[in-house]
Design a protein around this motif. Sequence first.
Motif, PDB file in Angstrom:
ATOM      1  N   ILE A  61      22.688 -27.044  -7.769  1.00 59.26           N
ATOM      2  CA  ILE A  61      21.641 -26.661  -6.801  1.00 59.26           C
ATOM      3  C   ILE A  61      22.288 -25.663  -5.849  1.00 59.26           C
ATOM      4  O   ILE A  61      23.051 -26.042  -4.962  1.00 59.26           O
ATOM      5  CB  ILE A  61      21.096 -27.887  -6.053  1.00 59.26           C
ATOM      6  CG1 ILE A  61      20.726 -29.014  -7.037  1.00 59.26           C
ATOM      7  CG2 ILE A  61      19.879 -27.507  -5.219  1.00 59.26           C
ATOM      8  CD1 ILE A  61      20.364 -30.319  -6.372  1.00 59.26           C
ATOM      9  N   GLY A  66      16.967 -21.519  -8.039  1.00 61.32           N
ATOM     10  CA  GLY A  66      15.660 -22.145  -8.138  1.00 61.32           C
ATOM     11  C   GLY A  66      15.702 -23.625  -7.807  1.00 61.32           C
ATOM     12  O   GLY A  66      16.762 -24.186  -7.510  1.00 61.32           O
ATOM     13  N   PRO A  67      14.561 -24.297  -7.866  1.00 63.31           N
ATOM     14  CA  PRO A  67      14.524 -25.736  -7.592  1.00 63.31           C
ATOM     15  C   PRO A  67      15.133 -26.532  -8.738  1.00 63.31           C
ATOM     16  O   PRO A  67      15.227 -26.063  -9.869  1.00 63.31           O
ATOM     17  CB  PRO A  67      13.030 -26.028  -7.446  1.00 63.31           C
ATOM     18  CG  PRO A  67      12.359 -24.958  -8.255  1.00 63.31           C
ATOM     19  CD  PRO A  67      13.230 -23.741  -8.141  1.00 63.31           C
ATOM     20  N   PHE A  68      15.532 -27.759  -8.417  1.00 64.26           N
ATOM     21  CA  PHE A  68      16.112 -28.692  -9.383  1.00 64.26           C
ATOM     22  C   PHE A  68      15.205 -29.909  -9.427  1.00 64.26           C
ATOM     23  O   PHE A  68      14.899 -30.496  -8.375  1.00 64.26           O
ATOM     24  CB  PHE A  68      17.519 -29.083  -8.940  1.00 64.26           C
ATOM     25  CG  PHE A  68      18.209 -30.080  -9.837  1.00 64.26           C
ATOM     26  CD1 PHE A  68      19.002 -29.661 -10.891  1.00 64.26           C
ATOM     27  CD2 PHE A  68      18.073 -31.448  -9.624  1.00 64.26           C
ATOM     28  CE1 PHE A  68      19.647 -30.571 -11.713  1.00 64.26           C
ATOM     29  CE2 PHE A  68      18.706 -32.370 -10.434  1.00 64.26           C
ATOM     30  CZ  PHE A  68      19.497 -31.925 -11.490  1.00 64.26           C
ATOM     31  N   TRP A  80      16.128 -28.430  -3.548  1.00 65.62           N
ATOM     32  CA  TRP A  80      16.515 -27.022  -3.463  1.00 65.62           C
ATOM     33  C   TRP A  80      17.359 -26.836  -2.212  1.00 65.62           C
ATOM     34  O   TRP A  80      17.535 -27.761  -1.420  1.00 65.62           O
ATOM     35  CB  TRP A  80      15.285 -26.127  -3.448  1.00 65.62           C
ATOM     36  CG  TRP A  80      14.510 -26.072  -2.159  1.00 65.62           C
ATOM     37  CD1 TRP A  80      14.595 -25.130  -1.176  1.00 65.62           C
ATOM     38  CD2 TRP A  80      13.490 -26.998  -1.727  1.00 65.62           C
ATOM     39  NE1 TRP A  80      13.721 -25.401  -0.156  1.00 65.62           N
ATOM     40  CE2 TRP A  80      13.020 -26.548  -0.468  1.00 65.62           C
ATOM     41  CE3 TRP A  80      12.940 -28.167  -2.262  1.00 65.62           C
ATOM     42  CZ2 TRP A  80      12.035 -27.201   0.253  1.00 65.62           C
ATOM     43  CZ3 TRP A  80      11.954 -28.836  -1.542  1.00 65.62           C
ATOM     44  CH2 TRP A  80      11.511 -28.360  -0.304  1.00 65.62           C
ATOM     45  N   ARG A  81      17.900 -25.647  -2.056  1.00 63.92           N
ATOM     46  CA  ARG A  81      18.714 -25.337  -0.880  1.00 63.92           C
ATOM     47  C   ARG A  81      18.072 -24.211  -0.078  1.00 63.92           C
ATOM     48  O   ARG A  81      17.469 -23.288  -0.631  1.00 63.92           O
ATOM     49  CB  ARG A  81      20.131 -24.926  -1.295  1.00 63.92           C
ATOM     50  CG  ARG A  81      20.974 -26.055  -1.860  1.00 63.92           C
ATOM     51  CD  ARG A  81      22.431 -25.650  -1.974  1.00 63.92           C
ATOM     52  NE  ARG A  81      23.202 -26.612  -2.745  1.00 63.92           N
ATOM     53  CZ  ARG A  81      23.783 -27.698  -2.229  1.00 63.92           C
ATOM     54  NH1 ARG A  81      23.665 -27.939  -0.921  1.00 63.92           N
ATOM     55  NH2 ARG A  81      24.469 -28.516  -2.991  1.00 63.92           N
ATOM     56  N   ARG A 102       9.168 -28.472  -9.724  1.00 61.03           N
ATOM     57  CA  ARG A 102      10.429 -28.103 -10.370  1.00 61.03           C
ATOM     58  C   ARG A 102      10.317 -26.752 -11.089  1.00 61.03           C
ATOM     59  O   ARG A 102      11.324 -26.105 -11.361  1.00 61.03           O
ATOM     60  CB  ARG A 102      10.874 -29.182 -11.357  1.00 61.03           C
ATOM     61  CG  ARG A 102      10.010 -29.314 -12.602  1.00 61.03           C
ATOM     62  CD  ARG A 102      10.564 -30.324 -13.576  1.00 61.03           C
ATOM     63  NE  ARG A 102      10.517 -31.677 -13.044  1.00 61.03           N
ATOM     64  CZ  ARG A 102      11.130 -32.716 -13.597  1.00 61.03           C
ATOM     65  NH1 ARG A 102      11.850 -32.537 -14.693  1.00 61.03           N
ATOM     66  NH2 ARG A 102      11.034 -33.916 -13.070  1.00 61.03           N
ATOM     67  N   ARG A 105       9.241 -21.633  -7.369  1.00 60.55           N
ATOM     68  CA  ARG A 105      10.282 -20.693  -6.977  1.00 60.55           C
ATOM     69  C   ARG A 105      10.743 -20.972  -5.550  1.00 60.55           C
ATOM     70  O   ARG A 105       9.978 -21.500  -4.736  1.00 60.55           O
ATOM     71  CB  ARG A 105       9.779 -19.255  -7.067  1.00 60.55           C
ATOM     72  CG  ARG A 105       9.383 -18.827  -8.471  1.00 60.55           C
ATOM     73  CD  ARG A 105       9.012 -17.355  -8.481  1.00 60.55           C
ATOM     74  NE  ARG A 105       8.572 -16.925  -9.802  1.00 60.55           N
ATOM     75  CZ  ARG A 105       8.220 -15.678 -10.095  1.00 60.55           C
ATOM     76  NH1 ARG A 105       8.270 -14.729  -9.163  1.00 60.55           N
ATOM     77  NH2 ARG A 105       7.826 -15.364 -11.323  1.00 60.55           N
ATOM     78  N   VAL A 106      11.979 -20.591  -5.278  1.00 59.08           N
ATOM     79  CA  VAL A 106      12.512 -20.653  -3.923  1.00 59.08           C
ATOM     80  C   VAL A 106      12.608 -19.230  -3.415  1.00 59.08           C
ATOM     81  O   VAL A 106      13.280 -18.379  -4.019  1.00 59.08           O
ATOM     82  CB  VAL A 106      13.896 -21.336  -3.883  1.00 59.08           C
ATOM     83  CG1 VAL A 106      14.456 -21.332  -2.469  1.00 59.08           C
ATOM     84  CG2 VAL A 106      13.793 -22.771  -4.420  1.00 59.08           C
ATOM     85  N   LEU A 111      10.431 -23.361  -0.641  1.00 64.25           N
ATOM     86  CA  LEU A 111       9.900 -23.657  -1.971  1.00 64.25           C
ATOM     87  C   LEU A 111       8.431 -23.240  -2.011  1.00 64.25           C
ATOM     88  O   LEU A 111       7.609 -23.725  -1.220  1.00 64.25           O
ATOM     89  CB  LEU A 111      10.031 -25.156  -2.263  1.00 64.25           C
ATOM     90  CG  LEU A 111       9.543 -25.639  -3.631  1.00 64.25           C
ATOM     91  CD1 LEU A 111      10.346 -24.999  -4.753  1.00 64.25           C
ATOM     92  CD2 LEU A 111       9.632 -27.158  -3.724  1.00 64.25           C
TER      93      LEU A 111
END
Length: 335
Positions: A61, A66-68, A80-81, A102, A105-106, A111
Amino acid sequence: MSAGRGRARWTPPLRGRRGPGWAEQAPTWQEARPALIAEALKRAGARPSGNWFVVGASRDIRPGGGPFGRTVGGEEVVLWRSDTGELRAGPGSCPHLGAPLRDSRVVCGTLVCHWHGLALDGTPFAGWEPYPVHDDGVLVWVRLDAVGGEEPSPRPPVPVRPAPGRGMDAVFTAVGRCEPQDVIANRLDPWHGSWFHPYSFVDLTVARAPRGEDDDAFVVDVSFRVTARLVVPVRAEFTAPGPRTVVMRITEGEGTTSVVETHATPLTAPTEPRPRTAVVEAVVAASDRRGFALARAAAPLLRPLMRRTAGRLWRDDLAYAERRWALRDTGRFPG
């Protein structure tokens, strides 16, 4: 005076050892008593987890990535970070119309749902509440109180590891059709090592089995096989600090203080008739040898090799865990 006097004598990390043939080993079935393993498993299951579950590796992550997504106990989770690296976590279903976050997009640390553009910055939003999350530098944990059902704790029970900067870590993940207790039971049966994994272990002896709550470690002498003729002998301790974790710590020999953490995370709800469990195993290797600094520098190249080694073991150990679950599910388990 000799120039070498007072210095530690160098010893090679490898030893020559061919080992007995597979069928020539001493049987271990009498030592591997089902009741002893069951008692150790019961003690582990009674220890608190604070409702914390391991979901994956910290490096999976990344800021700007992208998201996990992970499903834990039947609950979708997304992580996400932010752009500054702060970890965020919450329900994996968009509160608007249920899109799988999931797959979203970030953007600039936020998010953004890929169905209708709803933006989540990690703070509460109508119908969406963040989850407590913890990054220990190797693994990421999320707290799910509805899944765990215990008294929540502010931090997860992270095992003691080599000091930061001394170790090199790699994380392996696999999924099996079983419950967490089947994964933990596999690790609380060290006697199967030389029989089931002759390609990795030789001369495995359980020097001391647990005697109860106050003496609850399996002490094992074992040689890790590097080639057919070269091994690394160590003494290790296996402990289960929680209901879904087993830690192997090298206490004597090459790589003292190195740990292997095995975390079993349920993916399906308790009512699911065909359960699935993720094994997330973190290897944190350490050594006082001067050459180990080079190994740390080459960690990106060595991690795939470390994961392949773990994958070979878990190919068999998940078969063990899945067989155990199948026998329990049909009422045929002998333990």
